[in-house]
Design a protein around this motif. Structure first.
Motif, PDB file in Angstrom:
ATOM      1  N   SER A 138       0.849  -1.196   0.000  1.00 29.17           N
ATOM      2  CA  SER A 138       0.000   0.000   0.000  1.00 29.17           C
ATOM      3  C   SER A 138       0.878   1.237   0.000  1.00 29.17           C
ATOM      4  N   GLU A 180      -2.545   0.682  -7.752  1.00 31.82           N
ATOM      5  CA  GLU A 180      -1.855   1.270  -6.600  1.00 31.82           C
ATOM      6  C   GLU A 180      -0.846   2.322  -7.048  1.00 31.82           C
ATOM      7  N   HIS A 184      -1.061   6.566  -6.120  1.00 30.85           N
ATOM      8  CA  HIS A 184      -0.222   7.057  -5.027  1.00 30.85           C
ATOM      9  C   HIS A 184       0.137   8.533  -5.203  1.00 30.85           C
TER      10      HIS A 184
END
Length: 453
Positions: A138, A180, A184
Protein backbone atom coordinates in the motif's frame (compact mmCIF):
# COMPACT_ATOMS: atom_id res chain seq x y z
CA UNK A 1 30.82 -41.37 -21.38
CA UNK A 2 27.81 -43.33 -20.15
CA UNK A 3 24.86 -43.90 -22.44
CA UNK A 4 22.05 -41.42 -21.73
CA UNK A 5 23.61 -39.68 -18.69
CA UNK A 6 21.00 -37.94 -16.53
CA UNK A 7 21.42 -34.44 -15.09
CA UNK A 8 19.04 -32.69 -12.69
CA UNK A 9 19.02 -28.89 -12.55
CA UNK A 10 17.48 -27.31 -9.46
CA UNK A 11 16.16 -23.91 -10.52
CA UNK A 12 14.58 -22.77 -13.81
CA UNK A 13 15.93 -19.23 -13.78
CA UNK A 14 18.52 -17.81 -16.20
CA UNK A 15 21.51 -19.63 -14.70
CA UNK A 16 19.74 -23.01 -14.72
CA UNK A 17 18.42 -22.59 -18.27
CA UNK A 18 21.79 -21.40 -19.57
CA UNK A 19 23.27 -24.53 -17.98
CA UNK A 20 20.66 -26.68 -19.72
CA UNK A 21 21.47 -25.05 -23.04
CA UNK A 22 25.19 -25.61 -22.56
CA UNK A 23 24.58 -29.27 -21.67
CA UNK A 24 22.51 -29.83 -24.81
CA UNK A 25 25.21 -28.29 -26.97
CA UNK A 26 28.02 -30.12 -25.20
CA UNK A 27 26.50 -33.61 -25.32
CA UNK A 28 24.16 -35.20 -27.83
CA UNK A 29 23.07 -37.84 -25.35
CA UNK A 30 22.43 -36.14 -22.00
CA UNK A 31 18.91 -36.16 -20.50
CA UNK A 32 17.99 -33.14 -18.39
CA UNK A 33 15.30 -32.69 -15.73
CA UNK A 34 14.73 -29.09 -14.56
CA UNK A 35 13.02 -28.65 -11.19
CA UNK A 36 11.52 -25.46 -9.79
CA UNK A 37 9.28 -24.49 -6.87
CA UNK A 38 7.17 -22.35 -9.21
CA UNK A 39 5.07 -23.58 -12.15
CA UNK A 40 6.58 -20.75 -14.20
CA UNK A 41 10.15 -20.91 -15.54
CA UNK A 42 12.59 -18.00 -16.08
CA UNK A 43 13.08 -16.99 -12.44
CA UNK A 44 14.66 -13.55 -12.05
CA UNK A 45 13.95 -12.71 -15.68
CA UNK A 46 10.20 -13.03 -15.00
CA UNK A 47 10.12 -11.73 -11.45
CA UNK A 48 13.12 -9.42 -11.18
CA UNK A 49 13.32 -7.44 -14.42
CA UNK A 50 11.34 -4.21 -14.27
CA UNK A 51 8.14 -4.62 -16.34
CA UNK A 52 8.84 -1.44 -18.33
CA UNK A 53 12.14 -2.90 -19.57
CA UNK A 54 10.67 -5.09 -22.28
CA UNK A 55 13.93 -5.42 -24.23
CA UNK A 56 15.48 -7.47 -21.41
CA UNK A 57 12.39 -9.64 -21.24
CA UNK A 58 13.16 -10.64 -24.83
CA UNK A 59 15.95 -12.85 -23.44
CA UNK A 60 13.15 -15.28 -22.55
CA UNK A 61 13.14 -16.58 -26.14
CA UNK A 62 16.76 -17.68 -25.74
CA UNK A 63 16.18 -19.19 -22.31
CA UNK A 64 13.17 -21.16 -23.60
CA UNK A 65 15.22 -22.99 -26.24
CA UNK A 66 16.11 -26.04 -24.07
CA UNK A 67 12.41 -26.80 -23.56
CA UNK A 68 12.06 -27.46 -27.30
CA UNK A 69 14.29 -30.53 -26.90
CA UNK A 70 12.75 -33.94 -26.17
CA UNK A 71 15.75 -34.52 -23.90
CA UNK A 72 14.52 -31.88 -21.43
CA UNK A 73 11.66 -32.19 -18.93
CA UNK A 74 10.30 -29.46 -16.65
CA UNK A 75 9.06 -30.31 -13.15
CA UNK A 76 7.31 -27.28 -11.69
CA UNK A 77 5.74 -27.04 -8.23
CA UNK A 78 8.63 -29.12 -6.90
CA UNK A 79 10.54 -27.76 -3.91
CA UNK A 80 13.91 -29.12 -2.87
CA UNK A 81 13.73 -30.47 0.68
CA UNK A 82 9.93 -30.61 0.64
CA UNK A 83 8.91 -32.66 -2.41
CA UNK A 84 12.27 -34.24 -3.15
CA UNK A 85 15.58 -34.27 -1.32
CA UNK A 86 19.09 -33.50 -2.48
CA UNK A 87 20.11 -37.03 -1.51
CA UNK A 88 17.39 -38.49 -3.75
CA UNK A 89 18.63 -36.36 -6.64
CA UNK A 90 22.21 -37.44 -6.04
CA UNK A 91 21.16 -41.11 -6.14
CA UNK A 92 18.95 -40.69 -9.20
CA UNK A 93 21.25 -38.71 -11.52
CA UNK A 94 24.79 -38.71 -12.82
CA UNK A 95 25.03 -35.05 -11.83
CA UNK A 96 22.99 -32.42 -10.00
CA UNK A 97 23.34 -28.70 -10.79
CA UNK A 98 22.12 -26.23 -8.18
CA UNK A 99 20.87 -22.99 -9.76
CA UNK A 100 18.90 -21.55 -6.87
CA UNK A 101 19.91 -17.89 -7.17
CA UNK A 102 20.03 -15.53 -4.19
CA UNK A 103 16.67 -15.51 -2.43
CA UNK A 104 17.48 -13.32 0.57
CA UNK A 105 18.66 -9.75 0.96
CA UNK A 106 21.14 -7.93 3.14
CA UNK A 107 19.91 -5.83 6.03
CA UNK A 108 20.82 -2.30 7.10
CA UNK A 109 21.34 -3.38 10.72
CA UNK A 110 20.11 -0.08 12.16
CA UNK A 111 17.57 0.74 14.85
CA UNK A 112 13.99 0.84 13.57
CA UNK A 113 14.64 -1.39 10.57
CA UNK A 114 11.69 -3.63 11.46
CA UNK A 115 9.13 -0.81 11.54
CA UNK A 116 6.20 -1.04 9.14
CA UNK A 117 7.14 0.60 5.87
CA UNK A 118 10.70 -0.73 5.98
CA UNK A 119 11.25 -3.60 3.60
CA UNK A 120 13.67 -4.93 1.04
CA UNK A 121 13.70 -3.72 -2.53
CA UNK A 122 13.58 -7.41 -3.49
CA UNK A 123 10.12 -7.69 -1.89
CA UNK A 124 8.98 -4.49 -3.60
CA UNK A 125 10.22 -5.73 -6.98
CA UNK A 126 8.46 -9.07 -6.44
CA UNK A 127 5.21 -7.17 -5.79
CA UNK A 128 5.26 -5.08 -8.94
CA UNK A 129 6.51 -8.04 -11.02
CA UNK A 130 3.57 -10.20 -9.90
CA UNK A 131 5.40 -12.89 -7.92
CA UNK A 132 2.88 -15.17 -6.17
CA UNK A 133 4.79 -14.94 -2.87
CA UNK A 134 4.69 -11.13 -2.84
CA UNK A 135 2.70 -9.24 -0.24
CA UNK A 136 0.57 -6.32 -1.45
CA UNK A 137 2.18 -2.91 -1.06
CA UNK A 138 0.00 0.00 0.00
CA UNK A 139 1.27 3.44 -0.97
CA UNK A 140 -1.78 5.28 0.35
CA UNK A 141 0.07 7.16 3.10
CA UNK A 142 3.46 7.44 1.41
CA UNK A 143 4.59 10.93 0.48
CA UNK A 144 8.34 10.26 0.51
CA UNK A 145 10.36 7.09 -0.06
CA UNK A 146 14.03 6.35 0.52
CA UNK A 147 15.95 3.58 -1.20
CA UNK A 148 19.40 2.64 0.06
CA UNK A 149 21.79 1.39 -2.60
CA UNK A 150 23.46 2.69 -5.73
CA UNK A 151 22.91 -0.14 -8.19
CA UNK A 152 20.31 -0.94 -10.82
CA UNK A 153 17.80 -2.34 -8.32
CA UNK A 154 17.67 1.03 -6.55
CA UNK A 155 17.27 2.73 -9.93
CA UNK A 156 14.43 0.38 -10.87
CA UNK A 157 12.37 0.88 -7.72
CA UNK A 158 12.91 4.66 -7.84
CA UNK A 159 11.81 4.75 -11.49
CA UNK A 160 8.67 2.68 -10.83
CA UNK A 161 7.68 4.99 -7.96
CA UNK A 162 8.30 8.14 -10.01
CA UNK A 163 7.02 7.07 -13.43
CA UNK A 164 3.82 8.56 -14.81
CA UNK A 165 0.95 6.01 -14.88
CA UNK A 166 0.82 6.01 -18.69
CA UNK A 167 4.43 4.72 -18.83
CA UNK A 168 3.42 1.64 -16.84
CA UNK A 169 -0.03 1.14 -18.35
CA UNK A 170 1.28 -1.03 -21.20
CA UNK A 171 3.36 -3.37 -19.03
CA UNK A 172 2.46 -6.84 -17.74
CA UNK A 173 1.99 -5.67 -14.14
CA UNK A 174 -1.04 -7.11 -12.31
CA UNK A 175 -4.04 -4.79 -12.39
CA UNK A 176 -3.97 -4.23 -8.60
CA UNK A 177 -0.34 -3.11 -8.82
CA UNK A 178 -1.07 -0.69 -11.64
CA UNK A 179 -4.00 0.72 -9.69
CA UNK A 180 -1.86 1.27 -6.60
CA UNK A 181 0.91 2.96 -8.58
CA UNK A 182 -1.56 5.15 -10.45
CA UNK A 183 -3.24 6.34 -7.24
CA UNK A 184 -0.22 7.06 -5.03
CA UNK A 185 0.97 10.55 -4.10
CA UNK A 186 4.69 9.94 -3.63
CA UNK A 187 6.30 13.33 -4.26
CA UNK A 188 9.89 12.68 -3.15
CA UNK A 189 12.06 9.65 -3.81
CA UNK A 190 15.59 9.48 -2.39
CA UNK A 191 18.42 7.29 -3.69
CA UNK A 192 21.11 7.18 -0.99
CA UNK A 193 24.61 5.73 -1.17
CA UNK A 194 27.35 5.24 1.43
CA UNK A 195 30.08 6.16 -1.08
CA UNK A 196 30.42 8.73 -3.84
CA UNK A 197 28.85 8.60 -7.30
CA UNK A 198 32.16 7.48 -8.79
CA UNK A 199 31.77 4.24 -6.78
CA UNK A 200 28.16 3.55 -7.79
CA UNK A 201 27.36 0.43 -9.82
CA UNK A 202 24.54 1.95 -11.91
CA UNK A 203 24.66 1.11 -15.59
CA UNK A 204 24.57 4.35 -17.54
CA UNK A 205 21.49 3.58 -19.64
CA UNK A 206 19.36 2.90 -16.56
CA UNK A 207 20.74 5.91 -14.71
CA UNK A 208 20.02 8.29 -17.59
CA UNK A 209 16.53 6.87 -17.93
CA UNK A 210 15.84 7.66 -14.27
CA UNK A 211 17.37 11.13 -14.42
CA UNK A 212 15.30 12.16 -17.44
CA UNK A 213 11.84 10.89 -16.41
CA UNK A 214 9.05 13.19 -17.60
CA UNK A 215 7.80 15.53 -14.89
CA UNK A 216 10.48 14.57 -12.36
CA UNK A 217 12.95 17.15 -11.05
CA UNK A 218 16.38 15.72 -10.17
CA UNK A 219 17.86 17.14 -6.96
CA UNK A 220 21.54 16.42 -6.37
CA UNK A 221 22.57 17.00 -2.77
CA UNK A 222 26.31 16.96 -3.43
CA UNK A 223 28.59 18.38 -6.11
CA UNK A 224 29.55 15.77 -8.70
CA UNK A 225 33.34 15.27 -8.81
CA UNK A 226 35.53 15.42 -11.87
CA UNK A 227 36.30 12.11 -13.55
CA UNK A 228 38.80 10.20 -11.41
CA UNK A 229 42.10 9.43 -13.05
CA UNK A 230 41.89 6.05 -14.77
CA UNK A 231 38.10 5.85 -14.44
CA UNK A 232 36.44 3.43 -16.85
CA UNK A 233 33.91 4.43 -19.48
CA UNK A 234 30.87 3.57 -17.36
CA UNK A 235 32.04 5.71 -14.44
CA UNK A 236 32.80 8.65 -16.72
CA UNK A 237 29.41 8.39 -18.40
CA UNK A 238 27.61 8.08 -15.07
CA UNK A 239 29.29 11.19 -13.72
CA UNK A 240 28.47 13.04 -16.92
CA UNK A 241 24.82 12.03 -16.64
CA UNK A 242 24.71 13.25 -13.05
CA UNK A 243 26.28 16.60 -13.97
CA UNK A 244 23.69 17.04 -16.73
CA UNK A 245 20.93 16.21 -14.26
CA UNK A 246 22.21 18.86 -11.86
CA UNK A 247 21.56 21.44 -14.59
CA UNK A 248 18.15 20.11 -15.57
CA UNK A 249 15.12 22.26 -14.73
CA UNK A 250 11.67 20.68 -15.00
CA UNK A 251 8.64 22.96 -15.24
CA UNK A 252 5.87 22.13 -12.76
CA UNK A 253 7.29 18.73 -11.73
CA UNK A 254 4.94 16.18 -10.20
CA UNK A 255 7.77 14.68 -8.12
CA UNK A 256 11.41 15.11 -7.13
CA UNK A 257 14.25 12.60 -7.37
CA UNK A 258 16.87 13.16 -4.67
CA UNK A 259 20.36 11.69 -5.11
CA UNK A 260 22.40 11.79 -1.93
CA UNK A 261 25.87 10.25 -1.84
CA UNK A 262 28.32 9.90 1.05
CA UNK A 263 25.52 9.12 3.52
CA UNK A 264 24.50 6.09 5.51
CA UNK A 265 21.40 5.27 7.59
CA UNK A 266 21.81 5.27 11.35
CA UNK A 267 18.17 5.02 12.43
CA UNK A 268 14.63 4.67 11.08
CA UNK A 269 12.29 6.77 13.21
CA UNK A 270 8.66 5.98 14.03
CA UNK A 271 6.32 4.39 16.56
CA UNK A 272 4.79 1.54 14.57
CA UNK A 273 5.62 2.71 11.04
CA UNK A 274 8.52 4.62 9.52
CA UNK A 275 8.14 8.39 9.65
CA UNK A 276 11.72 9.55 9.03
CA UNK A 277 15.25 8.38 8.31
CA UNK A 278 18.33 9.65 10.11
CA UNK A 279 21.32 9.86 7.78
CA UNK A 280 24.96 10.36 8.71
CA UNK A 281 27.58 11.88 6.43
CA UNK A 282 30.37 9.48 5.55
CA UNK A 283 33.92 9.64 4.34
CA UNK A 284 36.90 7.36 3.81
CA UNK A 285 39.51 6.71 6.46
CA UNK A 286 43.21 6.23 5.74
CA UNK A 287 42.63 2.59 4.79
CA UNK A 288 39.80 3.41 2.38
CA UNK A 289 36.97 2.20 4.61
CA UNK A 290 33.67 4.09 4.84
CA UNK A 291 33.31 5.78 8.24
CA UNK A 292 30.78 8.16 9.76
CA UNK A 293 31.64 11.82 10.27
CA UNK A 294 29.08 12.50 12.99
CA UNK A 295 27.17 15.01 10.83
CA UNK A 296 23.51 13.99 10.69
CA UNK A 297 20.31 14.99 8.91
CA UNK A 298 16.71 13.81 9.09
CA UNK A 299 14.71 12.95 5.96
CA UNK A 300 10.93 12.51 6.32
CA UNK A 301 9.86 9.21 4.74
CA UNK A 302 7.09 6.65 5.08
CA UNK A 303 8.66 3.95 2.90
CA UNK A 304 12.23 2.66 3.11
CA UNK A 305 13.54 0.11 0.62
CA UNK A 306 16.95 -1.47 1.10
CA UNK A 307 18.70 -2.35 -2.16
CA UNK A 308 22.13 -3.10 -0.75
CA UNK A 309 22.58 -6.58 -2.14
CA UNK A 310 21.11 -10.05 -2.26
CA UNK A 311 22.50 -13.19 -0.70
CA UNK A 312 21.89 -16.89 -1.11
CA UNK A 313 20.17 -19.01 1.48
CA UNK A 314 20.96 -22.60 2.43
CA UNK A 315 19.53 -25.38 0.28
CA UNK A 316 18.38 -28.44 2.26
CA UNK A 317 21.04 -31.13 2.16
CA UNK A 318 23.59 -28.98 0.30
CA UNK A 319 26.78 -27.42 1.74
CA UNK A 320 26.55 -23.69 2.43
CA UNK A 321 28.97 -20.91 3.34
CA UNK A 322 26.98 -18.54 5.60
CA UNK A 323 29.61 -15.81 5.43
CA UNK A 324 29.67 -15.58 1.64
CA UNK A 325 26.05 -16.66 1.18
CA UNK A 326 26.98 -19.23 -1.50
CA UNK A 327 27.37 -22.96 -1.98
CA UNK A 328 31.12 -23.58 -1.51
CA UNK A 329 32.67 -24.68 -4.79
CA UNK A 330 35.82 -24.93 -6.81
CA UNK A 331 35.23 -23.86 -10.42
CA UNK A 332 31.56 -24.79 -10.04
CA UNK A 333 32.22 -28.18 -8.41
CA UNK A 334 30.56 -28.35 -4.99
CA UNK A 335 32.87 -28.96 -2.03
CA UNK A 336 32.41 -29.35 1.70
CA UNK A 337 34.74 -29.59 4.70
CA UNK A 338 35.77 -33.09 3.62
CA UNK A 339 36.59 -32.04 0.08
CA UNK A 340 34.97 -32.55 -3.32
CA UNK A 341 31.44 -33.93 -3.70
CA UNK A 342 31.51 -35.75 -7.07
CA UNK A 343 28.42 -35.23 -9.16
CA UNK A 344 27.31 -31.94 -7.57
CA UNK A 345 27.71 -28.60 -9.33
CA UNK A 346 26.55 -25.03 -8.92
CA UNK A 347 25.86 -22.08 -11.23
CA UNK A 348 24.71 -18.48 -10.97
CA UNK A 349 24.42 -16.32 -7.88
CA UNK A 350 24.38 -19.27 -5.49
CA UNK A 351 27.82 -20.09 -6.95
CA UNK A 352 29.53 -16.70 -7.14
CA UNK A 353 27.34 -14.28 -5.18
CA UNK A 354 24.89 -11.69 -6.58
CA UNK A 355 27.25 -10.20 -9.15
CA UNK A 356 26.73 -9.35 -12.79
CA UNK A 357 23.68 -9.00 -15.00
CA UNK A 358 21.42 -11.72 -16.40
CA UNK A 359 23.74 -12.32 -19.36
CA UNK A 360 26.68 -12.96 -17.01
CA UNK A 361 25.06 -16.28 -16.15
CA UNK A 362 25.65 -17.60 -19.67
CA UNK A 363 29.44 -17.73 -19.45
CA UNK A 364 29.24 -18.75 -15.79
CA UNK A 365 26.99 -21.71 -16.61
CA UNK A 366 29.12 -22.70 -19.59
CA UNK A 367 32.21 -22.85 -17.37
CA UNK A 368 30.50 -25.15 -14.86
CA UNK A 369 29.06 -27.37 -17.60
CA UNK A 370 32.48 -27.72 -19.21
CA UNK A 371 33.78 -29.12 -15.93
CA UNK A 372 30.75 -31.39 -15.51
CA UNK A 373 31.10 -32.92 -18.98
CA UNK A 374 34.84 -33.37 -18.49
CA UNK A 375 34.20 -35.20 -15.22
CA UNK A 376 31.56 -37.36 -16.90
CA UNK A 377 33.90 -38.19 -19.81
CA UNK A 378 36.69 -39.09 -17.37
CA UNK A 379 34.43 -41.46 -15.44
CA UNK A 380 34.68 -39.44 -12.24
CA UNK A 381 30.96 -39.35 -11.48
CA UNK A 382 29.11 -42.04 -9.52
CA UNK A 383 26.50 -43.94 -11.56
CA UNK A 384 22.83 -43.34 -10.66
CA UNK A 385 21.63 -45.87 -8.08
CA UNK A 386 18.02 -44.77 -7.60
CA UNK A 387 14.85 -43.51 -9.29
CA UNK A 388 14.72 -40.20 -11.12
CA UNK A 389 12.54 -37.25 -10.11
CA UNK A 390 9.48 -38.48 -12.00
CA UNK A 391 9.54 -41.83 -10.20
CA UNK A 392 10.20 -40.29 -6.79
CA UNK A 393 7.36 -37.79 -7.13
CA UNK A 394 4.92 -40.39 -8.47
CA UNK A 395 5.72 -42.70 -5.58
CA UNK A 396 5.08 -39.86 -3.18
CA UNK A 397 1.78 -38.90 -4.80
CA UNK A 398 3.09 -35.49 -5.86
CA UNK A 399 2.01 -34.16 -9.25
CA UNK A 400 4.57 -31.82 -10.75
CA UNK A 401 3.56 -29.25 -13.33
CA UNK A 402 4.96 -29.47 -16.86
CA UNK A 403 6.13 -27.08 -19.53
CA UNK A 404 2.74 -27.56 -21.21
CA UNK A 405 1.16 -26.26 -18.00
CA UNK A 406 3.40 -23.18 -18.23
CA UNK A 407 2.25 -22.69 -21.81
CA UNK A 408 -1.36 -22.60 -20.53
CA UNK A 409 -0.38 -19.97 -17.95
CA UNK A 410 1.40 -18.03 -20.69
CA UNK A 411 -1.70 -18.17 -22.92
CA UNK A 412 -3.96 -17.07 -20.05
CA UNK A 413 -1.72 -14.07 -19.36
CA UNK A 414 -1.74 -13.05 -23.00
CA UNK A 415 -5.53 -13.44 -23.15
CA UNK A 416 -5.88 -11.25 -20.06
CA UNK A 417 -3.60 -8.72 -21.73
CA UNK A 418 -5.89 -8.56 -24.75
CA UNK A 419 -8.82 -7.73 -22.49
CA UNK A 420 -6.90 -4.81 -20.98
CA UNK A 421 -5.18 -3.69 -24.18
CA UNK A 422 -1.76 -4.89 -23.03
CA UNK A 423 0.66 -7.58 -24.26
CA UNK A 424 -0.05 -9.66 -21.16
CA UNK A 425 -1.17 -9.42 -17.53
CA UNK A 426 0.73 -11.53 -15.01
CA UNK A 427 -1.13 -14.30 -13.19
CA UNK A 428 -0.01 -13.19 -9.75
CA UNK A 429 -1.52 -15.61 -7.21
CA UNK A 430 -0.79 -19.17 -6.20
CA UNK A 431 -4.51 -19.90 -6.40
CA UNK A 432 -4.83 -18.82 -10.04
CA UNK A 433 -1.54 -20.43 -11.08
CA UNK A 434 -2.35 -23.81 -9.58
CA UNK A 435 -5.89 -23.73 -10.99
CA UNK A 436 -4.44 -23.18 -14.45
CA UNK A 437 -2.11 -26.12 -13.88
CA UNK A 438 -4.75 -28.47 -12.48
CA UNK A 439 -7.83 -27.41 -14.42
CA UNK A 440 -6.60 -25.38 -17.38
CA UNK A 441 -8.29 -22.21 -16.21
CA UNK A 442 -7.90 -19.70 -13.36
CA UNK A 443 -10.40 -20.32 -10.59
CA UNK A 444 -10.09 -16.90 -8.99
CA UNK A 445 -8.86 -13.34 -9.49
CA UNK A 446 -5.40 -12.84 -10.99
CA UNK A 447 -4.21 -10.98 -7.90
CA UNK A 448 -2.40 -11.94 -4.70
CA UNK A 449 -4.22 -14.62 -2.77
CA UNK A 450 -2.75 -17.10 -0.34
CA UNK A 451 -0.15 -19.85 -0.60
CA UNK A 452 0.15 -22.89 -2.83
CA UNK A 453 -2.17 -25.76 -2.10
Amino acid sequence: MREHPRVAIVGAGPSGLYAAGALLKGSGDVRIDILDRLPTPYGLLRYGVAPDHTSLQGIQRVLAEPFASDRVRFFGLVELGHDITADELRRGYDAVVYAAGAAEDRRLDVRGEDLLGSRSAREFVAWYCGHPDAEPQSLADVEAAVTFGVGNVAVDVARILLAAPERLATTDMPEAVLAELAAHRVADVWVVGRRGPEHATFTTTELRELLTLDGVQPVLHDPIPEDPEGADRRVRQNLGALRAAAERVVDAPHARLHLAFWRRPVELVGVTGVRAVVLERTGLDSSGRVVGTGEREVVPAQLVLRAIGYRGKPLPGVPFDPEAGVVPNEAGRVVDAAGARPGEYVVGWIKRGPLGVIGTNKSDAAATVTGLLADLEAGLLPAPMGPDAAEVLTGRGRAASTFADWERIDAAEQAAGERFGRPRVKVATWHALTDLVRHGRPGGPLEHEGDPA
